[in-house]
Structures are given as structure tokens and as C-alpha cells.
Design an enzyme around this catalytic site. Structure first.
Site, PDB file in Angstrom:
ATOM      1  N   ASP A 180      30.201 -32.630  15.347  1.00 57.97           N
ATOM      2  CA  ASP A 180      30.036 -33.665  14.940  1.00 57.97           C
ATOM      3  C   ASP A 180      30.591 -33.737  13.508  1.00 57.97           C
ATOM      4  O   ASP A 180      30.726 -32.369  12.952  1.00 57.97           O
ATOM      5  CB  ASP A 180      28.469 -33.890  14.829  1.00 57.97           C
ATOM      6  N   ASP A 221      30.006 -36.010  10.194  1.00 55.04           N
ATOM      7  CA  ASP A 221      29.106 -36.121   9.001  1.00 55.04           C
ATOM      8  C   ASP A 221      27.858 -35.462   9.366  1.00 55.04           C
ATOM      9  O   ASP A 221      27.257 -35.748  10.280  1.00 55.04           O
ATOM     10  CB  ASP A 221      28.747 -37.713   9.002  1.00 55.04           C
TER      11      ASP A 221
HETATM   12  P1  B16 Z   1      31.875 -45.343  10.024  1.00 54.45           P
HETATM   13  P2  B16 Z   1      29.063 -38.774  12.782  1.00 54.45           P
HETATM   14  C1  B16 Z   1      28.672 -41.184  11.965  1.00 54.45           C
HETATM   15  O1  B16 Z   1      29.325 -39.941  11.860  1.00 54.45           O
HETATM   16  C2  B16 Z   1      27.740 -41.226  10.705  1.00 54.45           C
HETATM   17  O2  B16 Z   1      26.659 -40.213  10.877  1.00 54.45           O
HETATM   18  C3  B16 Z   1      26.702 -42.347  10.826  1.00 54.45           C
HETATM   19  O3  B16 Z   1      25.838 -42.470   9.570  1.00 54.45           O
HETATM   20  C4  B16 Z   1      27.778 -43.592  10.657  1.00 54.45           C
HETATM   21  O4  B16 Z   1      27.237 -44.948  10.606  1.00 54.45           O
HETATM   22  C5  B16 Z   1      28.698 -43.605  11.740  1.00 54.45           C
HETATM   23  O5  B16 Z   1      29.362 -42.272  11.776  1.00 54.45           O
HETATM   24  C6  B16 Z   1      29.741 -44.710  11.569  1.00 54.45           C
HETATM   25  O6  B16 Z   1      30.433 -44.348  10.581  1.00 54.45           O
HETATM   26  O7  B16 Z   1      31.085 -46.742   9.229  1.00 54.45           O
HETATM   27  O8  B16 Z   1      32.465 -44.544   9.099  1.00 54.45           O
HETATM   28  O9  B16 Z   1      32.368 -45.856  11.354  1.00 54.45           O
HETATM   29  O10 B16 Z   1      27.603 -38.147  12.178  1.00 54.45           O
HETATM   30  O11 B16 Z   1      28.861 -39.229  14.162  1.00 54.45           O
HETATM   31  O12 B16 Z   1      30.161 -37.788  12.517  1.00 54.45           O
HETATM   32 MG    MG Z   2      26.335 -36.453  12.076  1.00 59.00          MG
END
Ligand code: B16
Ligand code: MG
Length: 212
Positions: free
Chosen positions: A9, A11
Site C-alpha cells: 500500500d 499512503d
Molecule cells: P486519492 P492508499 C488511499 O491510498 C488513501 O489511504 C485514502 O485516504 C484516499 O482517500 C485514497 O487513497 C484515494 O486517494 O484522492 O488521491 O485518489 O492507502 O490505498 O495508498
Molecule cells: Mg494506506
């Protein structure tokens, strides 16, 4: 080795953009008269942008039209992308970098499996692309975590069967997605609570103990 492919993953695992998501949602929520706090922000981990806003609306007992939802998530993303300009190579720790190099040198295939549509931008600013054989992000999937699509796609791209893939996640929704993909998982942060993932990581480099 039990695992041939590792799917990370982004974030919360490879870097932390939580505070930027929080700031961007908070600014939007204030403008729209919605309440939003850190506790609500943690519920959005691993969840897509649209579903995140739907969670915020439901926590506020509000319903917005499709057009309003689209308008709001576009504004949130503009705030978020502005904040992302601050990310530099220092936002991916040397512990993460050194561990990735060791795992790669051991012959493991490495992928990113992220719900974020900004993953490409974030990885570029981190100079993080070079560690991975494959990157699957929010621009390439139709269902976000806890749906297994992102991890199934990453496993296929790596050419590694699900039973030989390990997913590294910080979000309970991501651990659920790994399970649904038929993959083991290593939880870090909020996903390291006992009973969630297959393994609990106190810190990123603990991964070496479980896979090498
Ligand atoms: P975006 P991951 C996720 O990333 C985040 O944890 C989540 O908080 C966010 O809403 C989602 O990506 C969408 O992100 O708005 O940049 O498309 O943890 O799956 O790497
Ligand atoms: Mg994450």
C-alpha cells in the site's frame, strides 16, 4: 521462500500523506458547513475519494446530489494536490528504502497497490518508482479497497499466484481487500491490531523477518 511477490500500500505504508488528506478534507468540510475531525479522517484510510466523501456526508447525516458530490471531491483533490507539492524524497524514509532494496535483492517481485489516483504523482516526488516492478493505483481500478481488485491486478501483473503474495497495509479496509484476494497480509499502524492481518509489524523493516 513462502512469498514470491510483495504488494505495498502507498499512503500509510511507504509514506504518510494522512495529514494532507486531513487538511484538504477539513478545508472543504469547513466551506460546506460539514463537521470533520481526525477520527473521521482515520475512517477514510484506503477508501476511494468518492467513498471518503460519502462517509463524511453520512457521518454528518447529510445527502448531496451527484453533481454536488463531484464538485466537492474535485475541490478536495485540488487542495490535496497543492499540498502534495510539499512532498520530497525525505518523505520516504531510509528504513523503507533500505528494506525495499534488500527484498528486491533477495529476488522478490515488488508492486504498489494503492487506491489513490494521485499515486503516480506521489511516487514521482518521492523518487520511489525505481523499487517496484509494477504499480497499480486508483486510476486502474473500478472498485477500491475493501474490494480485492487492486491486489488481484497487482498479483497478476507480477505473475505471482495469490497464495504466494503478501500485502503490506496500514488500513483495515486494505487488510480486508487482501483477504478477499486470497492473499496473506502484514499490518502496520492501525492495521497491526491483533486479529486483523496475518502478521503484525512493529516497524517497516520487521517485514524482513517474515519474508526472508
Ligand atoms: P486519492 P492508499 C488511499 O491510498 C488513501 O489511504 C485514502 O485516504 C484516499 O482517500 C485514497 O487513497 C484515494 O486517494 O484522492 O488521491 O485518489 O492507502 O490505498 O495508498
Ligand atoms: Mg494506506
Amino acid at each position: 521462500m513462502k512469498y514470491q511477490g510483495l504488494i505495498f500500500d502507498l499512503d500509510g505504508v511507504l509514506c504518510s500523506t494522512d495529514r494532507y488528506h486531513y487538511q484538504a478534507w477539513k478545508q472543504l468540510a469547513d466551506e460546506e458547513g460539514l463537521s470533520f475531525d481526525w477520527e473521521m479522517n482515520t475512517k477514510l484510510r484506503g477508501v476511494s475519494r468518492r467513498e471518503s466523501f460519502e462517509i463524511i456526508l453520512s457521518e454528518n447525516g447529510k445527502k448531496f446530489s451527484e453533481d454536488e458530490i463531484e464538485r466537492c471531491i474535485t475541490i478536495k483533490n485540488a487542495y490535496y494536490q497543492k499540498l502534495l507539492e510539499q512532498i520530497t524524497e525525505d518523505d520516504m524514509s531510509s528504513e523503507v528504502r533500505e528494506t525495499l532494496v534488500r527484498l528486491k535483492e533477495a529476488g522478490l517481485k515488488l508492486a504498489v497497490g494503492s487506491s489513490s489516483k494521485n499515486a503516480g504523482l506521489i511516487l514521482k516526488q518521492l523518487d520511489g518508482n525505481k523499487y517496484f516492478d509494477e504499480i497499480v493505483d486508483g486510476t486502474q481500478i473500478t472498485h477500491s479497497k475493501p474490494d480485492p481488485e487492486v491486489f488481484i491486478k497487482a498479483g497478476e501483473r507480477l505473475g505471482v499466484p495469490a497464495t504466494q503474495c503478501l500485502v503490506i497495509e496500514d488500513a483495515p479496509s486494505g487488510v480486508q481487500a487482501a483477504k478477499a484476494a486470497g492473499m496473506d497480509s502484514a499490518g502496520i499502524g492501525a492495521a497491526a491490531e491483533p486479529g486483523l492481518a496475518t502478521y503484525q509489524l512493529g516497524r517497516f523493516k520487521d517485514l524482513i523477518t517474515y519474508v526472508l
